[in-house]
Design a protein around this motif. Structure first.
Motif, PDB file in Angstrom:
ATOM      1  N   LEU A  27       0.831  -1.200   0.000  1.00 18.43           N
ATOM      2  CA  LEU A  27       0.000   0.000   0.000  1.00 18.43           C
ATOM      3  C   LEU A  27       0.869   1.254   0.000  1.00 18.43           C
ATOM      4  CD1 LEU A  27      -2.786   1.303   0.064  1.00 18.43           C
ATOM      5  CD2 LEU A  27      -2.704   1.156   2.562  1.00 18.43           C
ATOM      6  N   ILE A  28       1.888   1.280   0.821  1.00 13.34           N
ATOM      7  CA  ILE A  28       2.789   2.438   0.878  1.00 13.34           C
ATOM      8  C   ILE A  28       3.481   2.628  -0.464  1.00 13.34           C
ATOM      9  CG2 ILE A  28       4.898   3.366   1.918  1.00 13.34           C
ATOM     10  CD1 ILE A  28       4.008   1.782   4.509  1.00 13.34           C
ATOM     11  N   GLN A  29       4.008   1.543  -0.997  1.00 14.41           N
ATOM     12  CA  GLN A  29       4.744   1.629  -2.258  1.00 14.41           C
ATOM     13  C   GLN A  29       3.857   2.113  -3.401  1.00 14.41           C
ATOM     14  OE1 GLN A  29       7.577  -1.475  -2.947  1.00 14.41           O
ATOM     15  NE2 GLN A  29       7.142  -1.530  -5.118  1.00 14.41           N
ATOM     16  N   TYR A  30       2.636   1.588  -3.497  1.00 14.93           N
ATOM     17  CA  TYR A  30       1.740   1.985  -4.588  1.00 14.93           C
ATOM     18  C   TYR A  30       1.185   3.391  -4.378  1.00 14.93           C
ATOM     19  CZ  TYR A  30       1.827  -2.967  -5.829  1.00 14.93           C
ATOM     20  OH  TYR A  30       2.214  -4.232  -6.170  1.00 14.93           O
ATOM     21  N   ALA A  31       0.909   3.747  -3.150  1.00 15.31           N
ATOM     22  CA  ALA A  31       0.277   5.042  -2.884  1.00 15.31           C
ATOM     23  C   ALA A  31       1.225   6.214  -3.074  1.00 15.31           C
ATOM     24  CB  ALA A  31      -0.305   5.066  -1.479  1.00 15.31           C
ATOM     25  N   ILE A  32       2.478   6.050  -2.656  1.00 16.46           N
ATOM     26  CA  ILE A  32       3.399   7.177  -2.787  1.00 16.46           C
ATOM     27  C   ILE A  32       4.398   6.968  -3.926  1.00 16.46           C
ATOM     28  CG2 ILE A  32       3.094   8.004  -0.437  1.00 16.46           C
ATOM     29  CD1 ILE A  32       5.690   6.710   0.353  1.00 16.46           C
ATOM     30  N   ALA A  33       4.196   5.887  -4.704  1.00 13.80           N
ATOM     31  CA  ALA A  33       4.974   5.627  -5.925  1.00 13.80           C
ATOM     32  C   ALA A  33       6.477   5.612  -5.675  1.00 13.80           C
ATOM     33  CB  ALA A  33       4.608   6.633  -7.013  1.00 13.80           C
ATOM     34  N   ILE A  34       6.873   4.910  -4.619  1.00  8.64           N
ATOM     35  CA  ILE A  34       8.286   4.790  -4.288  1.00  8.64           C
ATOM     36  C   ILE A  34       8.646   3.318  -4.160  1.00  8.64           C
ATOM     37  CG2 ILE A  34      10.048   5.258  -2.525  1.00  8.64           C
ATOM     38  CD1 ILE A  34       9.170   7.748  -4.059  1.00  8.64           C
ATOM     39  N   ASP A  35       9.664   2.900  -4.876  1.00 15.01           N
ATOM     40  CA  ASP A  35      10.164   1.532  -4.780  1.00 15.01           C
ATOM     41  C   ASP A  35      11.136   1.464  -3.607  1.00 15.01           C
ATOM     42  OD1 ASP A  35      11.294  -0.966  -5.041  1.00 15.01           O
ATOM     43  OD2 ASP A  35      11.961  -0.684  -7.107  1.00 15.01           O
ATOM     44  N   ARG A  36      10.732   0.805  -2.554  1.00 16.21           N
ATOM     45  CA  ARG A  36      11.556   0.768  -1.348  1.00 16.21           C
ATOM     46  C   ARG A  36      12.855  -0.005  -1.540  1.00 16.21           C
ATOM     47  NH1 ARG A  36       7.336  -2.800  -0.446  1.00 16.21           N
ATOM     48  NH2 ARG A  36       7.956  -4.909   0.121  1.00 16.21           N
ATOM     49  N   GLU A  37      12.962  -0.776  -2.614  1.00 16.46           N
ATOM     50  CA  GLU A  37      14.175  -1.545  -2.877  1.00 16.46           C
ATOM     51  C   GLU A  37      15.122  -0.841  -3.848  1.00 16.46           C
ATOM     52  OE1 GLU A  37      13.167  -5.552  -3.866  1.00 16.46           O
ATOM     53  OE2 GLU A  37      11.857  -5.740  -2.119  1.00 16.46           O
ATOM     54  N   ASN A  38      14.692   0.270  -4.424  1.00 18.51           N
ATOM     55  CA  ASN A  38      15.536   1.048  -5.331  1.00 18.51           C
ATOM     56  C   ASN A  38      16.360   2.023  -4.503  1.00 18.51           C
ATOM     57  OD1 ASN A  38      16.525   3.131  -7.013  1.00 18.51           O
ATOM     58  ND2 ASN A  38      14.936   2.742  -8.523  1.00 18.51           N
ATOM     59  N   GLN A  39      17.661   1.818  -4.468  1.00 20.35           N
ATOM     60  CA  GLN A  39      18.538   2.633  -3.626  1.00 20.35           C
ATOM     61  C   GLN A  39      18.502   4.115  -3.970  1.00 20.35           C
ATOM     62  OE1 GLN A  39      22.398   0.830  -3.926  1.00 20.35           O
ATOM     63  NE2 GLN A  39      21.857  -0.860  -2.552  1.00 20.35           N
ATOM     64  N   ASP A  40      18.146   4.437  -5.206  1.00 23.98           N
ATOM     65  CA  ASP A  40      18.116   5.842  -5.607  1.00 23.98           C
ATOM     66  C   ASP A  40      16.948   6.613  -5.014  1.00 23.98           C
ATOM     67  OD1 ASP A  40      20.426   5.545  -7.157  1.00 23.98           O
ATOM     68  OD2 ASP A  40      19.265   4.928  -8.917  1.00 23.98           O
ATOM     69  N   VAL A  41      15.868   5.925  -4.711  1.00 21.15           N
ATOM     70  CA  VAL A  41      14.675   6.612  -4.197  1.00 21.15           C
ATOM     71  C   VAL A  41      14.147   6.045  -2.875  1.00 21.15           C
ATOM     72  CG1 VAL A  41      13.919   7.403  -6.477  1.00 21.15           C
ATOM     73  CG2 VAL A  41      13.129   5.190  -5.586  1.00 21.15           C
ATOM     74  N   SER A  42      14.746   4.992  -2.378  1.00 16.03           N
ATOM     75  CA  SER A  42      14.209   4.335  -1.183  1.00 16.03           C
ATOM     76  C   SER A  42      14.157   5.260   0.034  1.00 16.03           C
ATOM     77  CB  SER A  42      15.001   3.074  -0.850  1.00 16.03           C
ATOM     78  OG  SER A  42      16.348   3.401  -0.551  1.00 16.03           O
ATOM     79  N   TYR A  43      14.987   6.290   0.065  1.00 14.39           N
ATOM     80  CA  TYR A  43      14.949   7.226   1.190  1.00 14.39           C
ATOM     81  C   TYR A  43      13.621   8.004   1.234  1.00 14.39           C
ATOM     82  CZ  TYR A  43      15.904  11.030  -2.083  1.00 14.39           C
ATOM     83  OH  TYR A  43      15.820  11.937  -3.103  1.00 14.39           O
ATOM     84  N   LEU A  44      12.883   8.011   0.134  1.00 12.68           N
ATOM     85  CA  LEU A  44      11.592   8.699   0.073  1.00 12.68           C
ATOM     86  C   LEU A  44      10.434   7.843   0.582  1.00 12.68           C
ATOM     87  CD1 LEU A  44      12.043  10.298  -3.454  1.00 12.68           C
ATOM     88  CD2 LEU A  44      12.164  11.474  -1.244  1.00 12.68           C
ATOM     89  N   TYR A  45      10.690   6.574   0.816  1.00 15.16           N
ATOM     90  CA  TYR A  45       9.669   5.641   1.311  1.00 15.16           C
ATOM     91  C   TYR A  45       9.359   6.007   2.754  1.00 15.16           C
ATOM     92  CZ  TYR A  45       7.581   1.058   2.326  1.00 15.16           C
ATOM     93  OH  TYR A  45       6.740   0.037   2.685  1.00 15.16           O
ATOM     94  N   ARG A  46       8.145   6.517   2.996  1.00 20.48           N
ATOM     95  CA  ARG A  46       7.785   7.035   4.314  1.00 20.48           C
ATOM     96  C   ARG A  46       6.518   6.363   4.831  1.00 20.48           C
ATOM     97  NH1 ARG A  46       6.798  12.925   3.663  1.00 20.48           N
ATOM     98  NH2 ARG A  46       6.187  12.712   5.830  1.00 20.48           N
ATOM     99  N   PRO A  47       6.674   5.343   5.689  1.00 27.35           N
ATOM    100  CA  PRO A  47       5.505   4.650   6.233  1.00 27.35           C
ATOM    101  C   PRO A  47       4.552   5.562   7.009  1.00 27.35           C
ATOM    102  CG  PRO A  47       7.474   3.368   6.593  1.00 27.35           C
ATOM    103  CD  PRO A  47       7.920   4.707   6.076  1.00 27.35           C
TER     104      PRO A  47
END
Length: 86
Positions: A27-47
């Motif tokens: 849900l987090i990944q789809y809702a905020i469009a951030i791939d938590r496993e992609n090192q380039d953007v994973s810092y944007l993954y905010r539960p």
């Protein structure tokens, strides 16, 4: 409930199921469009992103109408901090 679309129709789903399970990671990944496993953007993954908290809150409100309640799978949310307005 793993997609924003499922959140939107949670009231309809509640008529058809005996319980809800929220897959918070997806849900987090789809809702905020951030791939938590992609090192380039994973810092944007905010539960604790406000949109995620609102979505979980909406499902929790509807879940009181399902027979067996709700399961929070993959919980990364601090649910004790989540306030639900009745």
């Amino acid at each position: 409930v793993e997609t924003p679309a499922a959140v939107e129709v949670a009231d309809l789903l509640a008529r058809e199921v005996s319980f809800f399970s929220i897959g918070t990671n997806d849900l987090i990944q789809y809702a905020i469009a951030i791939d938590r496993e992609n090192q380039d953007v994973s810092y944007l993954y905010r539960p604790m992103h406000p949109a995620i908290l609102r979505m979980v809150g909406r499902v929790l409100k509807v879940a009181k109408f399902v027979e067996e309640g709700i399961d929070l799978a993959d919980v990364r949310l601090k649910v004790n901090r989540l306030e639900i307005n009745q």
